[in-house]
Design a protein around this motif. Structure first.
Motif, PDB file in Angstrom:
ATOM      1  N   THR A   1      24.178 -43.146  -0.466  1.00  0.00           N
ATOM      2  CA  THR A   1      23.340 -42.870   0.693  1.00  0.00           C
ATOM      3  C   THR A   1      24.229 -42.535   1.873  1.00  0.00           C
ATOM      4  O   THR A   1      25.218 -43.224   2.129  1.00  0.00           O
ATOM      5  N   ARG A   2      23.874 -41.520   2.586  1.00  0.00           N
ATOM      6  CA  ARG A   2      24.657 -41.117   3.749  1.00  0.00           C
ATOM      7  C   ARG A   2      24.211 -41.944   4.951  1.00  0.00           C
ATOM      8  O   ARG A   2      23.039 -41.993   5.287  1.00  0.00           O
ATOM      9  N   LEU A   3      25.174 -42.585   5.604  1.00  0.00           N
ATOM     10  CA  LEU A   3      24.917 -43.371   6.805  1.00  0.00           C
ATOM     11  C   LEU A   3      25.439 -42.614   8.010  1.00  0.00           C
ATOM     12  O   LEU A   3      26.559 -42.122   7.996  1.00  0.00           O
ATOM     13  N   GLU A   4      24.637 -42.551   9.027  1.00  0.00           N
ATOM     14  CA  GLU A   4      25.047 -41.854  10.236  1.00  0.00           C
ATOM     15  C   GLU A   4      25.106 -42.846  11.394  1.00  0.00           C
ATOM     16  O   GLU A   4      24.192 -43.624  11.588  1.00  0.00           O
ATOM     17  N   LEU A   5      26.196 -42.805  12.125  1.00  0.00           N
ATOM     18  CA  LEU A   5      26.373 -43.647  13.292  1.00  0.00           C
ATOM     19  C   LEU A   5      25.882 -42.885  14.513  1.00  0.00           C
ATOM     20  O   LEU A   5      26.370 -41.805  14.828  1.00  0.00           O
ATOM     21  N   LYS A   6      24.896 -43.462  15.189  1.00  0.00           N
ATOM     22  CA  LYS A   6      24.291 -42.794  16.333  1.00  0.00           C
ATOM     23  C   LYS A   6      24.782 -43.429  17.621  1.00  0.00           C
ATOM     24  O   LYS A   6      25.299 -44.545  17.636  1.00  0.00           O
ATOM     25  N   LEU A   7      24.618 -42.723  18.703  1.00  0.00           N
ATOM     26  CA  LEU A   7      25.058 -43.201  20.011  1.00  0.00           C
ATOM     27  C   LEU A   7      24.336 -44.501  20.390  1.00  0.00           C
ATOM     28  O   LEU A   7      24.948 -45.410  20.954  1.00  0.00           O
TER      29      LEU A   7
END
Length: 79
Positions: A7-13
């Motif tokens: 699963t792709r995890l994205e770090l958001k602001l």
């Protein structure tokens, strides 16, 4: 066992801002003396043993010393 694709995890602001605010709250609660001591230990590059001890304290692991020497382990095949 079935494998699934990673699963792709994205770090958001927003996540970064939330992390920084929680970290600052914890530093304020811990007190300036403890925060300064921890920062100084990290900056000085504390030796391996104290770094390991800090990690053990953080996760709540209390290692038990092994009893005796090689003679104590003779019958258990733990050389």
């Amino acid at each position: 066992m079935l494998r699934r694709k990673p699963t792709r995890l994205e770090l958001k602001l927003d996540d970064i801002e939330e992390f920084e605010s929680i970290r600052k709250d914890l530093e304020v609660r811990a007190g300036p003396a403890e925060a300064a001591a921890a920062a100084a230990a990290m900056a000085l590059g504390a030796d391996h043993k104290s770094r390991e001890q800090m990690i053990n304290d953080r996760i709540g692991y209390k290692p038990q010393p092994k009893a005796g020497g090689r003679a104590a382990h003779f019958g258990t095949f733990e050389f």
